[in-house]
Design a protein around this motif. Sequence first.
Motif, PDB file in Angstrom:
ATOM      1  N   SER A  21       0.813  -1.210   0.000  1.00  0.00           N
ATOM      2  CA  SER A  21       0.000   0.000   0.000  1.00  0.00           C
ATOM      3  C   SER A  21       0.849   1.263   0.000  1.00  0.00           C
ATOM      4  CB  SER A  21      -0.930   0.020   1.226  1.00  0.00           C
ATOM      5  OG  SER A  21      -1.799  -1.086   1.198  1.00  0.00           O
ATOM      6  N   GLY A  43       3.198   4.421  -1.114  1.00  0.00           N
ATOM      7  CA  GLY A  43       3.132   5.347  -2.230  1.00  0.00           C
ATOM      8  C   GLY A  43       4.476   5.523  -2.907  1.00  0.00           C
ATOM      9  N   LYS A  45      -2.696   1.428  -5.279  1.00  0.00           N
ATOM     10  CA  LYS A  45      -1.795   2.400  -5.888  1.00  0.00           C
ATOM     11  C   LYS A  45      -2.522   3.662  -6.338  1.00  0.00           C
ATOM     12  CE  LYS A  45       1.898  -0.675  -7.518  1.00  0.00           C
ATOM     13  NZ  LYS A  45       2.990   0.117  -6.921  1.00  0.00           N
ATOM     14  N   GLU A  49      -5.511   6.958  -2.257  1.00  0.00           N
ATOM     15  CA  GLU A  49      -4.697   7.288  -1.090  1.00  0.00           C
ATOM     16  C   GLU A  49      -5.509   7.051   0.178  1.00  0.00           C
ATOM     17  OE1 GLU A  49      -2.445  10.979  -1.124  1.00  0.00           O
ATOM     18  OE2 GLU A  49      -2.915  11.238  -3.257  1.00  0.00           O
ATOM     19  N   ARG A  50      -4.926   6.285   1.085  1.00  0.00           N
ATOM     20  CA  ARG A  50      -5.610   6.061   2.361  1.00  0.00           C
ATOM     21  C   ARG A  50      -5.702   7.370   3.132  1.00  0.00           C
ATOM     22  NH1 ARG A  50      -5.980   0.555   3.533  1.00  0.00           N
ATOM     23  NH2 ARG A  50      -4.531  -0.770   2.345  1.00  0.00           N
ATOM     24  N   LYS A  63      -7.792   9.581   2.912  1.00  0.00           N
ATOM     25  CA  LYS A  63      -8.406  10.675   2.165  1.00  0.00           C
ATOM     26  C   LYS A  63      -9.773  10.266   1.651  1.00  0.00           C
ATOM     27  CE  LYS A  63      -4.543  13.458   0.450  1.00  0.00           C
ATOM     28  NZ  LYS A  63      -3.914  14.046  -0.771  1.00  0.00           N
ATOM     29  N   GLN A  97      -9.402  13.421  -3.270  1.00  0.00           N
ATOM     30  CA  GLN A  97      -8.405  12.764  -4.097  1.00  0.00           C
ATOM     31  C   GLN A  97      -8.497  13.276  -5.535  1.00  0.00           C
ATOM     32  OE1 GLN A  97      -7.258   8.825  -3.342  1.00  0.00           O
ATOM     33  NE2 GLN A  97      -8.701   8.482  -1.692  1.00  0.00           N
ATOM     34  N   ASP A 109      -8.379   9.814 -10.839  1.00  0.00           N
ATOM     35  CA  ASP A 109      -8.165   8.526 -10.191  1.00  0.00           C
ATOM     36  C   ASP A 109      -9.461   7.967  -9.626  1.00  0.00           C
ATOM     37  OD1 ASP A 109      -5.530   8.806 -10.835  1.00  0.00           O
ATOM     38  OD2 ASP A 109      -4.886   9.434  -8.834  1.00  0.00           O
ATOM     39  N   SER A 166      -8.929   3.518   5.844  1.00  0.00           N
ATOM     40  CA  SER A 166      -7.885   4.074   6.700  1.00  0.00           C
ATOM     41  C   SER A 166      -7.576   3.086   7.817  1.00  0.00           C
ATOM     42  CB  SER A 166      -8.339   5.403   7.302  1.00  0.00           C
ATOM     43  OG  SER A 166      -9.442   5.203   8.178  1.00  0.00           O
TER      44      SER A 166
END
Length: 541
Positions: free
Chosen positions: A72, A74, A306, A309-310, A312, A317, A321, A397
């Motif tokens: 996970s 980045g 990928k 984003e965790r 968020k 975001q 995406d 999260s």
Amino acid sequence: MGSQEVLGQAARLASSGLLMQVLFRLITFVLNAFILRFLSKEIVGVVNVRLTLLYSTTIFLAREAFRRACLSGGAQQDWSQTLNLVWLTVPLGVFWSLFLGWVWLQLLEVPDPDVIPHYRTGVVLFGLSAVVELLGEPFWVLAQAHMFIKLKVITESLSVILKSVLTAFLVLWVPHWGLYIFSLAQLFYTTILVLCYVIYFTKLLSSPESTKQQTLPVSRITDLLPSITRSRNFVNWKEAKLTWSFFKQSFLKQILTEGERYMMTFLNILNFGDQGVYDIVNNLGSLVARLIFQPIEESFYIFFAKVLEREKHATLQKQEDIAVAAMVLESLLKLALLAGLTITVFGFAYSQLALDIYGGAMLSSGSGPVLLRSYCLYVLLLAINGVTECFTFAAMSKEEVDRYNVTMLALSSSFLVLSCILTHWCGSVGFILANCFNMGIRITQSLFFIHRYYRESPYRPLAGLYLSPVLLGVFALSGGITGVSEVLLCCEQGWPARLAHVAVGAFCLGMTLGIACLTETKLVHFLRTQLGMSRLTDKTT
């Protein structure tokens, strides 16, 4: 790396994984049919239920949480810290192997050595094989994160093929070895698996081309070993905390995934022979699910992890995406629903015939057909859950993962209680019914999360769970026709009638797939696009 590029690589990984799973399952399918004609169902039960449970529990508890957390990361991921964290799977695996090995030898019923010889040696070697496999975990994580698709396909295919050849040879020439056969084959499999990864990375990192391209975060093979520096922490504590959250979840998920095997092992609900029959039917029932859904779930978990984003919300975001993730999720849900319905509808009428061809009267008589028909319904829920959870776990999260663990604890408890009740009521079918109940609860939890995640955005990926009335009508018609065909033509009428029954099913299946292509044009376009992207990615690599 853009979301479209990641999507192309995920599609390629899923298609390659699908081919690999087809190879694996076909080999296993043929091997099991071969073994049933040389060894007793008691030995098959001990290997496929008790010893395999020891191996899978050790592996799952030692590495599952680390895989989810470390994949996970980045773009700013510190790979030296990530690799340090991954190496912790080895001592953890040693602990679980020793502890569970002691449980398997001291607390569980030991099989009669005259019927099932070499049980103690089998426990030791299966536990050792789990530890050996964990030695290759840093290489696997690095390969997955950088989409080394051919490496995974070749390595796992070669290992499975060599293991199958060794097992068949030993079964044919020294069947009296009993559990020695499967224990040595399992240890051989994990050793080949690890050696393939080590040899590949050793050659790759020592070649001048790799140092010029700088495609990997490591420059030499020793960089993959644990390293300690004074300038930074040994591990990334954010990843470590996420790993702990996933570990608690993994422990509970393992109970749900292998719950019936734990109950058979610890509560002695079924004897070893009945366990063997149940496991064979269970593997046959899950064959298509593992062929199709498992590689999709593994590959697109990496895609969602990928792209999203965790920590968020969807509105915070990148909208490109979020849009791509919603489109992919909707299409995957539609694909899972269609595949699951197809298996459920046609599996009901062809379960008895499949078991009779595969294992003869030992499987097609008694509870075998009822077990397989029940499993066909479970496959539908399994397909939907695989897609919903691969998105949910990638987007949650840390706090949401912790809250979800509470739900998993409740599900684990309810599964054990419900399994006991249903098993006493309707035999081994009760295991499948309890699994269906718990899978339905897990799907509901994931659907609520997805709905909340996209609630304030213009995207509605859960629309993938809706089918046109015409297509639903065709499914119902096909189920009715094949059901009547089974009563009239199968399975005591001889092979001409059986072939006619197969022909009826083939016609209905072709009609159903044709209507699906005409009504689900959006899904067809998605599949064509991803197939083209995976081919393009394959050419560029």
